[in-house]
Scaffold this motif. Structure first.
Motif, PDB file in Angstrom:
ATOM      1  N   LYS A 818       0.827  -1.194   0.000  1.00  0.00           N
ATOM      2  CA  LYS A 818       0.000   0.000   0.000  1.00  0.00           C
ATOM      3  C   LYS A 818       0.870   1.256   0.000  1.00  0.00           C
ATOM      4  O   LYS A 818       1.829   1.361   0.756  1.00  0.00           O
ATOM      5  CB  LYS A 818      -0.917   0.001   1.226  1.00  0.00           C
ATOM      6  N   ASN A 819       0.527   2.219  -0.862  1.00  0.00           N
ATOM      7  CA  ASN A 819       1.274   3.471  -1.012  1.00  0.00           C
ATOM      8  C   ASN A 819       2.736   3.231  -1.375  1.00  0.00           C
ATOM      9  O   ASN A 819       3.606   4.061  -1.071  1.00  0.00           O
ATOM     10  CB  ASN A 819       1.198   4.296   0.275  1.00  0.00           C
ATOM     11  N   ASP A 820       3.012   2.105  -2.021  1.00  0.00           N
ATOM     12  CA  ASP A 820       4.376   1.758  -2.427  1.00  0.00           C
ATOM     13  C   ASP A 820       5.354   1.833  -1.256  1.00  0.00           C
ATOM     14  O   ASP A 820       6.478   2.318  -1.370  1.00  0.00           O
ATOM     15  CB  ASP A 820       4.859   2.690  -3.546  1.00  0.00           C
ATOM     16  N   ALA A 821       4.922   1.341  -0.104  1.00  0.00           N
ATOM     17  CA  ALA A 821       5.735   1.444   1.101  1.00  0.00           C
ATOM     18  C   ALA A 821       6.977   0.567   1.044  1.00  0.00           C
ATOM     19  O   ALA A 821       7.962   0.841   1.722  1.00  0.00           O
ATOM     20  CB  ALA A 821       4.897   1.063   2.324  1.00  0.00           C
ATOM     21  N   LYS A 869       3.234   8.159   9.152  1.00  0.00           N
ATOM     22  CA  LYS A 869       2.555   9.212   8.419  1.00  0.00           C
ATOM     23  C   LYS A 869       3.554   9.954   7.547  1.00  0.00           C
ATOM     24  O   LYS A 869       4.475  10.583   8.039  1.00  0.00           O
ATOM     25  CB  LYS A 869       1.891  10.183   9.406  1.00  0.00           C
TER      26      LYS A 869
END
Length: 893
Positions: A818-821, A869
């Protein structure tokens, strides 16, 4: 009491002032939370309800007509909201607060699109309304900048002291850049963003420098900038850490300063500065990164960083480990002329084994919106146990010589330990006037090292495999310390919109101590016996005192920066065993700098600069001690050395094209008087009584370098960007005063290209290549080896050249989750085994050819994961100045 009417809050006046303030605050906060809850991520004025990044931040201070702070005033931030019932835009509350005792107020996590309005009210004062907006421009309207802080400041605005009188202070329009470009130009430096360089993952700062324009790195880790050895800075301060002790994953960008201004140390001659900017996190909440990797030899690397911010405090920590299992092979062929004319052939096989651990702790305290403190600690620990196998054959060139031929094999086992610790303290204060700042910082770094080496040499009758004639053993025990202290203060005062004054004071002190004892095994005593002639023990202290002043201004499209630096220095040292004391004091010298810039139409700019710098001989170069620890590499200092002074000129043309494309072309000229260079001479060997070649240092009459450099950043397509750097230069060192003749000047060129490709399915590909033509040896770039007899190394810059070579590297990465984490990358360096160090040296006393190949076709697999965050809103203006407020500066010296 309060009532709600059509999305508006009406605050009824109360007789009791305290009750009024409390009700106003509760109502403001309550409705703010209500609006936010109803509209998550929505930008003001966006009737479509699309999400926008909440990364804006404004702050200021309320004062009365006498300048005293106004506390408990109500500050409301309003925005336009589309009302579905009336089908019209209505003004509603977004956030609200009351000012602190000192009059401060601050709003964070604000949307950058749309317009807002600031409403300020306080009992006894006239209400004030002020428009607030962050105006964005697309790529075609972006204005390139050489300072990343200019882009970050777009999201962070100090409204200054707002007097509650009739005047209203309007927030200036702000233009921001949506993405980081690979290369940014400034009037006195180039800033290269290395975060996109996936070939560096899991490596060190040496790997980073291989892809930075204008910089060349040989296989021994020697770094050159325009064929001269630059000074290495970290966050604007010199450091004693070597590049291979700094992990690549900790680096955000590298500033290439080819012609340093008066703000920087004058020492370093004409070599320029490479300033490493470390990654920083000051984001609300918590966030961090984890990394791990392995190379083809099984050497692992890993680490991570963690940051948390709550209120006025920001805490961060980072730790990295890099294991080394490198391999190097090389040969040296040298012919010596003189009393013992010989032909020498050496072949070596080196194996590295060990690791470096790097840790950093930092804390920031934001006392007010304008005053902040930082404290940082850094810890470095390294243990290396390299092994070397060296074969040597020596043949005499003299008929009937008693030396004849000899053959030997040497096995070397070494253990080296390094421990370093640094502390940094910084203060920064922002004045109400935009751009006026006062900073003060102190950096202290102290390192200890120890080493022990055992050399066992077998001598053969007729080459390897024949009968052993004998064996000698040598043991070297050494230890040393290095302490670096820097205290500095800087003040910046703007005058109007285009003029600013910068001034500062600086004190720098370096303390060195070194003890090396060489022992030879005595068969009759059956023990190692200390050799005083091959041992040394010294310590020294260097002090530099400096002050500078610089004025930057502009007249229409003509800009200028005029600076003057004054420096005074002294040193003292002692040879402990010989009970000899040395000292010298250099008087105050002035170092002017001039930078001129003329902008033309169609984004064209012309820049001209001039600087004067100095390079003072260090204590090791000055002491007349002769090191006989290796009969093939005898070294001696020269107490008659004097400082060298360099005058540098540079003319540059900058063209900014659409879509962030940039072209920079420069021509430069550097002239140095009394250049300090390595030099080979002959002198009597006090151990043998015969003439031998001695490695020493001399002041050459002069030297010059003239050249032209071309750098281009091109976004060829949406998925392909390329950076090209080419440097054509001619250099010459005049040693007529030493040898009666000088090596001929040599035209050379160096090229580097870096391609980045965005592929489908979130894949990225990076392809880089370099080419170095035949060129003169760089001045004083060879650091040699410590702790015992080294293999014969490259010689003086005035007596040799480097043969041409090229190299190609590649890397591929893919992001996922997710979100290219998460990201995994595979890099492949020196694909064609072509990155060789092949050097030729000669004089009236010798001819030598030296080549080495280190870690060819290296494969590295790396994995990274980021969490928390991700919000760039806390890259505040107060934190983007690299001159002294980042906690990571504990590394600095």
């Amino acid at each position: 009491m309060t009532c709600k009417d059509d999305g508006r809050i009406i605050v009824l006046r109360q007789k009791t002032t305290n009750m009024k303030k409390m009700i106003s605050l509760i109502a403001a906060i309550g409705l703010s939370l209500s609006v936010i809850a109803q509209m998550p991520g929505m930008a003001p004025g966006n009737g479509k309800g699309q999400a926008a990044p909440n990364i804006g931040h404004i702050y200021g201070k309320l004062v009365d007509s006498t300048g005293k702070p106004i506390s408990d005033a109500t500050v409301l931030l309003m925005h336009n909201r589309f009302d579905t019932a009336s089908k019209k835009m209505k003004e509603v509350l977004y956030k609200g607060l009351t000012t602190k005792t000192n009059g401060d107020f601050s709003f964070e996590e604000l949307p950058v699109f749309g317009s807002m309005k600031l409403k300020i009210s306080a009992t006894g004062y006239k209400a004030v309304e002020q428009s607030v907006s962050f105006k964005m421009q697309g790529p075609s309207g972006q204005k390139p900048s050489g300072d990343m802080s200019q882009a970050l400041n777009a999201f962070d605005k100090d409204l200054g002291n707002i007097p509650l009188v009739n005047d209203v202070k309007q927030l200036q329009a702000v233009v921001v850049s949506a993405t980081k470009s690979t290369l940014k130009m400034d009037i006195d430096k180039k800033v290269y963003n290395v975060e996109k360089d996936i070939v560096n993952a899991g490596g060190t700062a040496l790997d980073v420098m291989k892809n930075v324009p204008s910089v060349n790195v040989d296989i021994d880790g020697n770094v050159t900038l325009r064929n001269a050895s630059p000074q290495i800075y970290i966050e604007g301060r010199p450091t004693t850490l070597t590049l291979d002790q700094i992990p690549a994953d900790a680096i955000e960008s590298v500033e290439v300063i080819t012609n340093p201004s008066a703000k920087y140390d004058a020492s370093g001659g004409g070599s320029g500065i490479l300033n490493i900017i470390l990654k920083k996190n000051r984001k609300t909440g918590y966030n961090g990164n984890l990394r791990a990797g392995v190379d083809k030899y099984g050497a692992v690397n890993g680490g991570g960083d963690f940051n948390v911010r709550e209120g006025k405090f920001n805490l961060n920590a980072a730790a990295f480990v890099n294991q080394r299992k490198g391999r190097t092979n090389g040969t040296t062929d040298r012919t010596n002329y003189g009393d013992t004319s010989t032909v020498i052939h050496q072949a070596d096989n080196d194996r590295d084994k060990g690791a470096f651990i790097f840790g950093r702790l930092g804390a920031d305290y934001f006392m007010t919106n304008r005053t902040s403190f930082s404290l940082g600690l850094v810890r470095v620990h390294g243990e290396m146990k390299p092994y070397q196998f060296l074969t040597t054959s020596i043949d005499s060139l003299l008929n009937g010589s008693a030396y004849g031929s000899s053959y030997s094999d040497r096995n070397t086992n070494t253990s080296r330990v390094f421990n370093g610790m640094g502390v940094q303290f910084g203060l920064k204060h922002l004045f109400p006037k935009e751009g006026e700042t006062l900073t003060a910082d102190m950096n202290l770094f102290s390192g200890k090292n120890s080493n022990n080496s055992l050399y066992s040499t077998d001598y053969y009758s007729d080459g390897a495999g024949s009968s052993i004639l004998g064996n000698t053993q040598q043991k070297t025990l050494g230890e040393g310390t290095n302490q670096f202290l820097t205290v500095q203060t800087d003040y910046v005062k703007p005058f109007g919109a285009k003029t600013k004054l910068e001034t500062g004071l600086r004190f720098q002190q370096q303390k060195l101590s070194s003890l090396t004892n060489n022992y030879y095994f005595n068969d009759s005593a059956n023990d190692f016996i200390l050799s005083n002639a091959a041992s040394f023990n010294y310590n020294n202290v260097n002090n530099v005192y400096a002050a500078y002043v610089s004025v930057t201004s502009a007249i229409k499209k003509f800009g200028y920066q005029l600076g003057l630096r004054a420096e005074r220095s002294d040193y003292s040292g002692d040879l402990i065993s010989a009970k000899e004391h040395f000292s010298n004091s250099y008087p105050v010298s002035l170092f002017p700098s001039v930078f001129l810039s003329q902008k033309f139409g169609n984004n064209n700019e012309l820049q001209l600069s001039y600087t004067r710098r100095v390079n003072r001989p260090n204590f090791f170069q000055l002491i007349p001690y002769t090191d006989y620890s290796d009969s093939l590499n005898i070294t001696r200092g020269n107490p008659n050395l004097v400082p060298e002074f360099t005058n540098s000129f540079e003319l540059s043309y900058l063209k900014t094209l659409p879509h962030n494309n940039t072209l920079l072309a420069s021509v430069y000229y550097k002239e140095t008087n009394n250049l300090i260079t390595r030099y080979l001479d002959t002198a009597q060997n006090e151990l043998t009584g015969k003439q031998d070649i001695i490695n020493t240092y001399v002041n050459a009459n002069s030297s010059y370098t003239v050249g032209a450099e071309f750098t281009a950043v091109t976004n060829l397509t949406r998925w392909w960007d390329m950076t090209v750097n080419v440097n054509l230069y001619n250099s010459k060192i005049n040693t007529d005063n030493v040898s009666g003749s000088s090596q001929d000047a040599l035209w050379s060129w160096f090229g580097k290209v870096n391609n980045n490709f965005k592929l489908p399915a979130k894949f990225k590909l990076q392809l880089t290549g370099i080419y170095q033509s035949k060129t003169n040896l760089p001045v004083n770039a060879n650091n040699g080896q410590m702790g015992g007899p080294p293999m014969m190394q490259s010689q003086s810059a005035s007596q040799g050249y480097i043969r041409a070579f090229y190299s190609v590297d590649a890397a591929v990465s893919r992001s996922f989750l997710k979100n290219d984490a998460a990201t995994v990358s595979l890099s492949f360096s020196d694909i064609f085994r072509s990155r060789k160090s092949d050097q030729h040296s000669e004089s009236a006393f010798f001819v030598q050819d030296y080549n080495r190949l280190r870690d060819p076709q290296m494969l590295r697999l790396n994995f990274s994961y980021r969490f928390g965050k991700m919000d760039v809103s806390l890259f505040k203006r107060k934190n983007t100045n690299t001159s002294g407020m980042d906690a990571s500066q504990g590394m600095q010296q």
